[in-house]
Design a protein around this motif. Sequence first.
Motif, PDB file in Angstrom:
ATOM      1  N   GLU A  31      -0.866  -5.200   7.143  1.00  0.00           N
ATOM      2  CA  GLU A  31      -2.131  -5.513   6.461  1.00  0.00           C
ATOM      3  C   GLU A  31      -3.111  -6.262   7.354  1.00  0.00           C
ATOM      4  OE1 GLU A  31      -3.515  -8.735   3.155  1.00  0.00           O
ATOM      5  OE2 GLU A  31      -1.570  -7.805   2.913  1.00  0.00           O
ATOM      6  N   ASN A  72       4.456  -1.617  12.478  1.00  0.00           N
ATOM      7  CA  ASN A  72       4.472  -1.610  11.014  1.00  0.00           C
ATOM      8  C   ASN A  72       3.411  -0.708  10.404  1.00  0.00           C
ATOM      9  OD1 ASN A  72       6.539  -3.700  10.615  1.00  0.00           O
ATOM     10  ND2 ASN A  72       5.045  -4.981  11.666  1.00  0.00           N
ATOM     11  N   SER A  73       3.727  -0.187   9.226  1.00  0.00           N
ATOM     12  CA  SER A  73       2.794   0.627   8.445  1.00  0.00           C
ATOM     13  C   SER A  73       1.973  -0.260   7.516  1.00  0.00           C
ATOM     14  CB  SER A  73       3.559   1.651   7.604  1.00  0.00           C
ATOM     15  OG  SER A  73       4.241   2.550   8.434  1.00  0.00           O
ATOM     16  N   ALA A  74       0.913   0.306   6.982  1.00  0.00           N
ATOM     17  CA  ALA A  74       0.069  -0.387   6.009  1.00  0.00           C
ATOM     18  C   ALA A  74      -0.276   0.582   4.890  1.00  0.00           C
ATOM     19  CB  ALA A  74      -1.206  -0.895   6.675  1.00  0.00           C
ATOM     20  N   THR A  75      -0.758   0.035   3.795  1.00  0.00           N
ATOM     21  CA  THR A  75      -1.287   0.860   2.712  1.00  0.00           C
ATOM     22  C   THR A  75      -2.724   0.431   2.456  1.00  0.00           C
ATOM     23  OG1 THR A  75      -0.543  -0.683   0.998  1.00  0.00           O
ATOM     24  CG2 THR A  75       0.960   1.125   1.591  1.00  0.00           C
ATOM     25  N   ASN A  82      -4.999   1.329  11.824  1.00  0.00           N
ATOM     26  CA  ASN A  82      -3.872   0.407  11.812  1.00  0.00           C
ATOM     27  C   ASN A  82      -3.553   0.085  13.266  1.00  0.00           C
ATOM     28  OD1 ASN A  82      -1.492  -0.981  11.699  1.00  0.00           O
ATOM     29  ND2 ASN A  82      -0.382   0.535  10.497  1.00  0.00           N
ATOM     30  N   THR A 121      -5.980  -3.644   1.005  1.00  0.00           N
ATOM     31  CA  THR A 121      -4.942  -3.372   2.002  1.00  0.00           C
ATOM     32  C   THR A 121      -3.650  -4.068   1.621  1.00  0.00           C
ATOM     33  OG1 THR A 121      -5.612  -5.250   3.363  1.00  0.00           O
ATOM     34  CG2 THR A 121      -6.640  -3.131   3.857  1.00  0.00           C
ATOM     35  N   GLY A 176      -1.063   5.765   2.837  1.00  0.00           N
ATOM     36  CA  GLY A 176      -0.169   5.054   3.742  1.00  0.00           C
ATOM     37  C   GLY A 176      -0.639   5.328   5.160  1.00  0.00           C
ATOM     38  N   GLY A 190       0.976  -4.032   2.730  1.00  0.00           N
ATOM     39  CA  GLY A 190       2.026  -3.618   3.643  1.00  0.00           C
ATOM     40  C   GLY A 190       2.174  -4.593   4.797  1.00  0.00           C
TER      41      GLY A 190
END
Length: 115
Positions: free
Chosen positions: A83, A30-33, A25, A78, A54, A80
């Motif tokens: 992404e 920001n986070s992503a999944t 990432n 992907t 996550g 979040g």
Amino acid sequence: MAVLSTGPIDNQVRSSTQIIVKLVNRDAVNSATILIQGYYLDGSRTLYVLEQLGIAPNAVITKEYDTNFDAYEFVFTTGGAAEASMEVSVWGLNGNGAIVTAQRIVAEEEINNLD
């Protein structure tokens, strides 16, 4: 949401016995999944890996999966806020742990986008 696939990978001579999946990432905030689906292909497409992760900002996750099959495929979905900053690479490894060049897909190369 982006859906990426390795496409079918031929492994009949057992070039690889496992793969390493690197998830990066590159977003600083920001986070992503990511949903990881692994299939072995033996006349039918059978799910054998199903994992959702996550990924924090600026994080790297490394996963290992068995690939001791005639053929296999991995699909990555992907999501979040980060992404668009996600990168996925796949590295096939032989029984000695050496990289199998024919089964290497890095982020700079195109993984099939199924969108």
